[in-house]
Scaffold this motif. Structure first.
Motif, PDB file in Angstrom:
ATOM      1  N   ASP A 195       0.848  -1.198   0.000  1.00 38.30           N
ATOM      2  CA  ASP A 195       0.000   0.000   0.000  1.00 38.30           C
ATOM      3  C   ASP A 195       0.887   1.253   0.000  1.00 38.30           C
ATOM      4  O   ASP A 195       0.607   2.240  -0.688  1.00 38.30           O
ATOM      5  N   HIS A 261      -6.083   3.301  -6.316  1.00 35.59           N
ATOM      6  CA  HIS A 261      -6.973   3.442  -5.167  1.00 35.59           C
ATOM      7  C   HIS A 261      -8.457   3.500  -5.535  1.00 35.59           C
ATOM      8  O   HIS A 261      -9.269   2.906  -4.832  1.00 35.59           O
ATOM      9  N   HIS A 275      -8.016  -3.523   2.018  1.00 39.22           N
ATOM     10  CA  HIS A 275      -7.433  -2.469   1.189  1.00 39.22           C
ATOM     11  C   HIS A 275      -6.127  -2.870   0.497  1.00 39.22           C
ATOM     12  O   HIS A 275      -5.964  -2.662  -0.708  1.00 39.22           O
ATOM     13  N   ASN A 279      -5.675  -3.271  -3.532  1.00 39.29           N
ATOM     14  CA  ASN A 279      -4.734  -2.463  -4.330  1.00 39.29           C
ATOM     15  C   ASN A 279      -3.949  -3.342  -5.289  1.00 39.29           C
ATOM     16  O   ASN A 279      -3.721  -2.969  -6.449  1.00 39.29           O
TER      17      ASN A 279
HETATM   18 FE   LIG Z   1      -3.835   3.121   0.453  1.00 40.87          FE
END
Ligand SMILES: [Fe+2]
Length: 359
Positions: A195, A261, A275, A279
């Motif tokens: 991330d 994103h 998340h 991604n």
């Molecule tokens: Fe992020």
């Protein structure tokens, strides 16, 4: 008109193995008053709760992190804190966990000093009053939640993931102890760590960059490469410390993101994919926009023997495809940051769905 933005960072941090022991003195400096500890549910049956400097009148609240915090979760946590403090404010909130827990603590701190519901503050600079003092203690590295001026909240009613973007959302103090990330499973360490990499390349290639963002992003990206492509165990003590620093630098570099994103947000809203992994799914099909980064992701996954499941969007309902499209295209700021104001002519509905079906 000059569009230079004033940038604020977290004012204080401690970094190092064993620094968690300093939480006692940090919290003590804020008393008298009640302290609220929001702790990732993962730690419920570990020694960590016993090490918290909690006293009578304080609250230790374990948060379920199987999904990201919703606006309703934040409303309920703020209500519970108000009831517990009988109208007074806590003297300090402490968030101990991954991005979801840190974001929840930040959102509750805002809501305790600002009237109304959490969803009223989803957006840019809507928080009017300074938040309750808060300390962030990350136990997973990569999201940058420890140093960002936002706290991502899911709003299912509006089918939207959007934070309270505000200088008041920044933590007042960080405790960065790599010892706390010792038990993170390898795939979660990699997906969450990546991330940071996404924040860095998306921000430094967008329209809203500056030299400080570039230098922070370059430093964090270099650390990511060392950790994921270097020799040895990516979870070794020194690598976990590097990952904690990369997350912190990458979080400061993350101004406005790009294409990864928005697609990731669509996946999280519709399929509830965490998340970091969302991604990676997104970048895996965005090679025409980010060829080098897509190749690097493939190399890292191969090197660390971690795979992404395929076909996650191959057979969804029409309603789900529509939600994927809406959950992506709504993110105008990052999409235009990456592709310009005309982004919708490149990312048509059929183009977006074609990309999702390739995942
Ligand atoms: Fe992020």
């Amino acid at each position: 008109m000059n569009m230079t933005r004033n940038t604020r960072n977290v004012p204080a941090y401690m970094l190092g193995h064993g620094s968690f022991a300093r939480l006692d003195s940090l919290v003590d400096a804020r008393r008298p008053g009640a302290v609220f500890f929001y702790v990732d549910d993962f730690f419920r049956n570990t020694p960590l709760p016993g090490d918290l400097p909690a006293r009578a009148g304080d609250s230790v609240i374990f948060l379920d992190t199987s999904r990201e915090p919703t606006v309703e979760d934040i409303d309920a946590l703020a209500d519970a804190a108000r009831t517990s403090c009988r109208g007074a404010l806590p003297c300090c909130l402490v968030g101990i966990g991954g991005g979801s827990v840190l974001d929840a603590a930040k959102a509750v701190a805002n809501l305790l000093t600002n009237p109304g519901k959490a969803e009223e503050y989803q957006g840019w600079d809507l928080v009017k009053n300074p938040a309750v003092y808060k300390i962030g203690v990350p136990t997973l590295s990569g999201t940058g939640a420890e140093c960002s001026r936002t706290c991502v909240l899911t709003n299912m009613r509006r089918r939207l993931k959007l934070g309270m973007n505000s200088d008041f959302t920044l933590f007042d103090q960080l405790l960065l102890d790599p010892g706390l990330t010792r038990t993170v499973p390898p795939s979660q360490f990699l997906f969450t760590g990546m991330d940071t990499f996404m924040h860095c390349f998306e921000s430094s290639r967008g329209a809203y960059r500056n030299l400080i963002v570039d230098v922070l992003a370059a430093g964090a990206s270099a650390l990511c490469r060392e950790i994921f492509l270097g020799p040895g165990d990516m979870l070794a003590d020194d690598n976990r410390e590097k990952m904690m620093v990369a997350s912190y630098l990458g979080g400061m570099a993350a101004g406005n993101v790009g294409l990864v994103h928005p697609f990731s947000a669509g996946l999280s809203i519709v399929l509830h994919i965490p998340h970091g992994r969302a991604n990676c799914h997104a970048l895996s099909v965005l090679g025409e926009f980010y060829p080098e980064e897509q190749a690097l992701l493939a190399e890292i996954l191969e090197r660390r023997k971690i795979s992404l499941p395929l076909g996650i969007c191959s057979s969804l309902t029409d309603e789900q495809y529509e939600a994927l499209y809406q959950g992506t295209i709504i993110h105008e700021k990052p999409l235009s940051n990456a592709l310009g104001a005309d982004f919708a002519s490149i990312l048509t509905r059929s183009k977006i769905l074609e990309l999702f079906k390739k995942m």
